[in-house]
Scaffold this motif. Structure first.
Motif, PDB file in Angstrom:
ATOM      1  N   LEU A 113       0.833  -1.213   0.000  1.00 34.84           N
ATOM      2  CA  LEU A 113       0.000   0.000   0.000  1.00 34.84           C
ATOM      3  C   LEU A 113       0.863   1.257   0.000  1.00 34.84           C
ATOM      4  O   LEU A 113       1.783   1.382   0.801  1.00 34.84           O
ATOM      5  CB  LEU A 113      -0.832   0.023   1.286  1.00 34.84           C
ATOM      6  N   TRP A 162       5.431   4.650   0.742  1.00 36.10           N
ATOM      7  CA  TRP A 162       4.786   3.499   1.355  1.00 36.10           C
ATOM      8  C   TRP A 162       4.001   3.913   2.586  1.00 36.10           C
ATOM      9  O   TRP A 162       4.365   4.895   3.246  1.00 36.10           O
ATOM     10  CB  TRP A 162       5.840   2.457   1.782  1.00 36.10           C
ATOM     11  N   LEU A 163       2.977   3.145   2.860  1.00 32.64           N
ATOM     12  CA  LEU A 163       2.307   3.279   4.166  1.00 32.64           C
ATOM     13  C   LEU A 163       3.099   2.444   5.167  1.00 32.64           C
ATOM     14  O   LEU A 163       3.353   1.265   4.932  1.00 32.64           O
ATOM     15  CB  LEU A 163       0.871   2.745   4.082  1.00 32.64           C
ATOM     16  N   TYR A 164       3.513   3.066   6.266  1.00 30.58           N
ATOM     17  CA  TYR A 164       4.254   2.337   7.293  1.00 30.58           C
ATOM     18  C   TYR A 164       3.289   1.567   8.184  1.00 30.58           C
ATOM     19  O   TYR A 164       2.099   1.886   8.261  1.00 30.58           O
ATOM     20  CB  TYR A 164       5.092   3.302   8.138  1.00 30.58           C
ATOM     21  N   ASP A 204       2.574   1.385  11.366  1.00 33.21           N
ATOM     22  CA  ASP A 204       1.809   1.908  12.495  1.00 33.21           C
ATOM     23  C   ASP A 204       1.270   3.308  12.300  1.00 33.21           C
ATOM     24  O   ASP A 204       1.021   4.021  13.271  1.00 33.21           O
ATOM     25  CB  ASP A 204       2.663   1.858  13.768  1.00 33.21           C
ATOM     26  N   GLU A 205       1.109   3.717  11.072  1.00 29.92           N
ATOM     27  CA  GLU A 205       0.541   5.046  10.835  1.00 29.92           C
ATOM     28  C   GLU A 205      -0.742   4.906  10.032  1.00 29.92           C
ATOM     29  O   GLU A 205      -0.945   3.920   9.324  1.00 29.92           O
ATOM     30  CB  GLU A 205       1.545   5.936  10.084  1.00 29.92           C
ATOM     31  N   THR A 206      -1.587   5.922  10.153  1.00 32.39           N
ATOM     32  CA  THR A 206      -2.784   5.936   9.315  1.00 32.39           C
ATOM     33  C   THR A 206      -2.395   6.428   7.924  1.00 32.39           C
ATOM     34  O   THR A 206      -1.312   6.999   7.730  1.00 32.39           O
ATOM     35  CB  THR A 206      -3.850   6.906   9.875  1.00 32.39           C
ATOM     36  N   LEU A 207      -3.289   6.243   6.983  1.00 34.97           N
ATOM     37  CA  LEU A 207      -3.068   6.754   5.630  1.00 34.97           C
ATOM     38  C   LEU A 207      -2.888   8.265   5.667  1.00 34.97           C
ATOM     39  O   LEU A 207      -2.037   8.828   4.962  1.00 34.97           O
ATOM     40  CB  LEU A 207      -4.251   6.379   4.735  1.00 34.97           C
ATOM     41  N   GLU A 208      -3.685   8.920   6.511  1.00 37.11           N
ATOM     42  CA  GLU A 208      -3.610  10.375   6.627  1.00 37.11           C
ATOM     43  C   GLU A 208      -2.229  10.805   7.148  1.00 37.11           C
ATOM     44  O   GLU A 208      -1.666  11.802   6.688  1.00 37.11           O
ATOM     45  CB  GLU A 208      -4.704  10.888   7.575  1.00 37.11           C
ATOM     46  N   GLN A 237      -8.621  12.685   1.839  1.00 35.86           N
ATOM     47  CA  GLN A 237      -8.550  11.466   1.035  1.00 35.86           C
ATOM     48  C   GLN A 237      -9.334  11.642  -0.249  1.00 35.86           C
ATOM     49  O   GLN A 237     -10.446  12.184  -0.238  1.00 35.86           O
ATOM     50  CB  GLN A 237      -9.157  10.315   1.823  1.00 35.86           C
ATOM     51  N   VAL A 255      -3.586   4.824  -2.138  1.00 33.78           N
ATOM     52  CA  VAL A 255      -4.659   5.714  -1.712  1.00 33.78           C
ATOM     53  C   VAL A 255      -4.195   7.134  -2.004  1.00 33.78           C
ATOM     54  O   VAL A 255      -3.164   7.575  -1.494  1.00 33.78           O
ATOM     55  CB  VAL A 255      -4.989   5.545  -0.224  1.00 33.78           C
TER      56      VAL A 255
END
Lengths: 225, 225
Positions: free
Chosen positions: B8, B44-46, B48-52, B72, B90
Motif C-alpha cells: 500500500l 509506502w504506508l508504514y 503503524d501510521e494511518t493513511l492520513e 482522502q 490511496v
DNA sequence: TCAAAAGTGTTAACTGTACACCCATGC
DNA sequence: GCATGGGTGTACAGTTAACACTTTTGA
C-alpha cells in the motif's frame, strides 16, 4: 527494498428505501471475537481483484443484485480500528431498489437485516463511523446528482420520489414546489401507467431517463435537488 | 484463516495557486523502472501510521508545510496499475498557500516542480487518472465549501479570490457580481491594510474568517460558489 | 492624461416559497 | 360525504446576470 504489507478488507454500506424509510443492510457476525454482534457486510480483498470488484462481490452475495450503484466512500486505516491484527478497510456505499431485495446470509454470518438508518444498533469496530460518513455522503450526493432514482423501483410516482428525498435528507418538502422542480428538469418520463391498488386517485407513474440526463449534462445542465 | 496482504502506498495531489494559475506539484523519480519520469509525490504506508499520517508525512517532506488542507481522494486498486508487484495506492489531495512554497526533493527523487494543472507532462502509472480525479473533486468542492481560501495567502484582495475561482473552474466571472456574492456571505473580514506596490488603486485586503464560517454553518448556512 | 483595476448602481429576468385551491377515487 | 393523495394556480420576495458607470492611483 522492503515493502510493508497490509491486510485489506472492503465493507459495504448498502442503502435501501422501503415503507418511506431509508434503510441500511447489516449482518450478524458468526465467527471470531465479534460473533453475535452486528456490522456492515464485508470481506477480504482477494489478490487479483480490484476493491470495486470485491465490493460488488459482497453486494451480489448478500442481496443478489448486480450492476447497481456502488461507489467508494473512504479508506479507514486507524491502526487500532480492529482488535488484534491491523486491518485497513475501504468502505463503499451502494444503493439498491426496494423491489430487488432478496437478502442472503453470508457463510460466516448468522443473520442479515434491513434497519432504519437512524435506528441502528451499535456496530462492531468503527462501523458506526463508516455508516455516519456514508449517510453524510448520500445526503450530499442526492442533492447534486440524480442518484436517488437508484433507490426507487423502475416506475414511481412523484410523491414516492418526494418521500425518498424527505427520508434521505430528514426534512419535509412542499408538494407542489417539489413536483414542479422535478418536472422542469425534463428527466422524468411519464409512462402510460398509473398507480394501482390505492384507495384514492391513482397517480401517474414516471421513469427516470438516463439518456436524457446524459444529454443534458453534456450541455452543462447541473442536477440540484 | 488466511488473510491476503497487500502493498500500500499513498500519493498526493498537491495543488497550489501562483501567477493566476492553478498548479500541481510533481516529482521526477530517481529509482527503479520509472527513473527519470514524472509522477505524484508518494510513499509506502508504514505499519503503524494511518493513511492520513503517511500523506501528511509526504507533504511535509516535499513542501515543508504542515497542518494544511489534506483530504482522502480515492483508492486505486487495478491489479495491473503498477508494473511488476501489485501495489494499491490511496490518493490524497492537498491545498497549499502560494506563500508557503519551499519545495524539497525526496531521497529517491531527482527533481520537484510546480506545473500548471492543465499542462502536465505524461505521468507514471495511473497518476494522470489520479490527477484528473483530484481536479474534478477540487472543482466540485470549491463551489460547495470555502476551501479555496486554503490556496490563497492569509490576506488577499477580492480580485485575487476571483482569479482563483476562475483558474480552478476554468471559467470567467463578472467582477461586480462576484464581489457582491462573496461580501454578502459575511465570511470575509476587511483588514485595515491595502495592497501595496501596485500601479493602480490599491485594493482592500481581506481575511477569511473560519470562526464566522463555523457559526454560520451551525445556523444552516451553506456555502455556494 | 492614460491605463489598470477598485468599487457602486440599476435593471430585467428568473427562482424559490408559501399557500389556496380544485380533482379523482374508494370506502 | 369524507379522507387521502393527485395535481394546478398565483403572487410576493429574493436572487442572478448583464453591464454602465464613477473613483483612485502610479507612471
Amino acid at each position: 527494498m522492503d515493502t510493508p504489507k497490509h491486510a485489506l478488507t472492503v465493507d459495504n454500506v448498502i442503502f435501501g428505501f422501503d415503507d418511506g424509510e431509508l434503510k441500511v443492510l447489516i449482518v450478524k457476525h458468526g465467527e471470531g471475537e465479534s460473533r453475535g454482534r452486528w456490522g456492515l457486510p464485508g470481506d477480504w480483498l482477494y489478490p487479483d481483484e480490484t476493491l470495486e470488484q470485491a465490493a460488488s462481490r459482497v453486494l451480489l452475495d448478500r442481496t443478489g443484485v448486480r450492476d447497481i450503484f456502488l461507489e467508494q466512500l473512504h479508506a479507514f486505516s486507524e491502526p487500532q480500528r480492529h482488535p488484534g491484527e491491523r486491518i485497513i478497510t475501504v468502505a463503499f456505499f451502494a444503493l439498491v431498489r426496494s423491489d430487488a431485495h432478496a437478502l442472503s446470509v453470508g457463510k460466516t454470518e448468522l443473520d442479515a437485516r434491513w434497519v432504519n438508518v437512524r435506528e441502528t444498533p451499535e456496530l462492531i469496530f468503527d462501523h458506526n463511523t463508516i455508516l455516519t460518513k456514508a449517510l453524510a455522503r448520500l445526503k450530499h450526493k442526492v442533492r447534486h446528482e440524480p442518484i436517488g432514482f437508484n433507490l426507487l423501483p423502475e416506475k414511481f410516482t412523484l410523491l414516492e420520489l418526494q418521500r425518498l428525498y424527505e427520508a434521505v435528507l430528514d426534512i419535509s418538502l412542499d408538494k407542489p414546489n417539489f413536483r414542479r422542480k422535478m418536472m422542469k428538469m425534463n428527466l422524468l418520463v411519464s409512462t402510460d401507467e398509473k398507480q394501482s391498488g390505492v384507495s384514492y386517485r391513482a397517480a401517474n407513474l414516471y421513469r427516470f431517463d438516463l439518456r436524457v440526463y446524459k444529454e443534458l449534462t453534456e450541455q452543462g445542465f447541473v442536477f440540484e435537488v
